[in-house]
Scaffold this motif. Sequence first.
Motif, PDB file in Angstrom:
ATOM      1  N   HIS A  88      76.901 -61.231   5.166  1.00  0.00           N
ATOM      2  CA  HIS A  88      75.822 -62.118   4.699  1.00  0.00           C
ATOM      3  C   HIS A  88      74.734 -62.442   5.712  1.00  0.00           C
ATOM      4  O   HIS A  88      73.612 -62.045   5.517  1.00  0.00           O
ATOM      5  N   ARG A  89      75.020 -63.085   6.827  1.00  0.00           N
ATOM      6  CA  ARG A  89      73.874 -63.486   7.664  1.00  0.00           C
ATOM      7  C   ARG A  89      73.485 -62.473   8.736  1.00  0.00           C
ATOM      8  O   ARG A  89      72.491 -62.657   9.420  1.00  0.00           O
ATOM      9  N   GLU A 110      78.827 -70.729   5.108  1.00  0.00           N
ATOM     10  CA  GLU A 110      78.609 -69.879   3.928  1.00  0.00           C
ATOM     11  C   GLU A 110      78.263 -70.660   2.657  1.00  0.00           C
ATOM     12  O   GLU A 110      77.497 -70.188   1.841  1.00  0.00           O
TER      13      GLU A 110
END
Length: 404
Positions: free
Chosen positions: A53-54, A252
């Motif tokens: 994700h990041r 998250e």
Amino acid sequence: MNVAEIRKQFPILERTVKGRPLVYFDNAATSQKPLQVIEALRHYYSHYNANIHRGIHTLAEEATMAYEATRMAVKDFIGAASTEEIIFTRGTTEAINLVAYTWGRQHISKGDEILISEMEHHSNIVPWQLLCEEKGASLKVIPVEEDGSLSISAFRELLTERTKLLSVVHVSNALGTVNPVKEMTDAAHAVGAKVLIDGAQSAVHLDIDVQDLDADFFAFSGHKVYGPTGVGALYGKRELLESMPVFQGGGEMIREVSFEKTTYADLPYKYEAGTPNIADTIALKAALDFISEIGKVNIRTHEETLLNYATEQLKTLPGLRIIGEAQNKVSLVSFVIEGIHPQDLGVLLDNMGIAVRTGHHCTQPLMKRFGIPGTVRASFALYNQKEEIDSLVAGLQKAIKMLL
Ligand code: PLP
């Protein structure tokens, strides 16, 4: 469906146990894994292991794409409307707990009723008991008939305007019974209740369409659909998931954090705090693809043949009683043999290389209902064969001679 070819894709089936070829009949507890699932795990760790994700680097992007590809595969597998409605969990148990701790705490209050059935797995009993204790609500239980089907007339009587939730198992892990969940969902909705369907045992055998079922929530585990342990999914209708409070807090699941106030991420990340089980989630897609490539209808046809054959053969054994003979069943047979403890049968069968499950199958109230300490359960998967059932029957014949 070529079972011999399929068996080649499951390396574990080549091993022996106690000097005999393994006969694996404990598929309802967990299924074995095909090469493509094992390979997906190996490939992830050897080529693109990264947190998702990041990250902006290549590995992180590849891992994120693979992780999200599984979400899409799960959406298609259960017929959800969008990937936002798919929350990854550790499995069915965590999915049910998620609903109990979020939707349940928000909506259940004193005097409300939660309706479950007598054939629930402990994971669809205990979270609701905890919630009822906390809120002063009560748990109502739909009884099971002698043949292992649910009493639908009792269900209709138990369903009232006090019922806020029907949480029911789609397929019983102890009896094999397929419950009429669509009809039950319609009836529950008519009194304004929400519906959670425990799909732990149904997802692998039946075609699942959560929109057609009109389920508010649906839960299943990856490890029972030829996927890895430690990953499963909760489906929830978008408007419910959007309005529910968060589950676990952490990384998250946030949009912005300050010491004064935290705002939360959009669906589905709102419910996925912390680094998830990336590798197993990625490999779950390989399992779902494996099932789709073979086709659930082909798998079912094979499993039905096994079920009918096993039922017929087992019934020839003296003193054997099948527990659960509902009209609509999946491919598992639970049974007791008069005068022999299920545990003793399990040990003797293991000595012959045959893995069955014995005991209460996490359904103690159901065992009490049938007045037995437990059963022997043989549950069949797509790689099982008639000859293996012959081995089971021969093994039981020997055990009966030894123990009676
Ligand atoms: N519900 C049913 C009907 C099951 O058979 C199981 C597992 O055996 C569960 C729930 C719990 O699943 P898990 O242990 O994967 O969370």
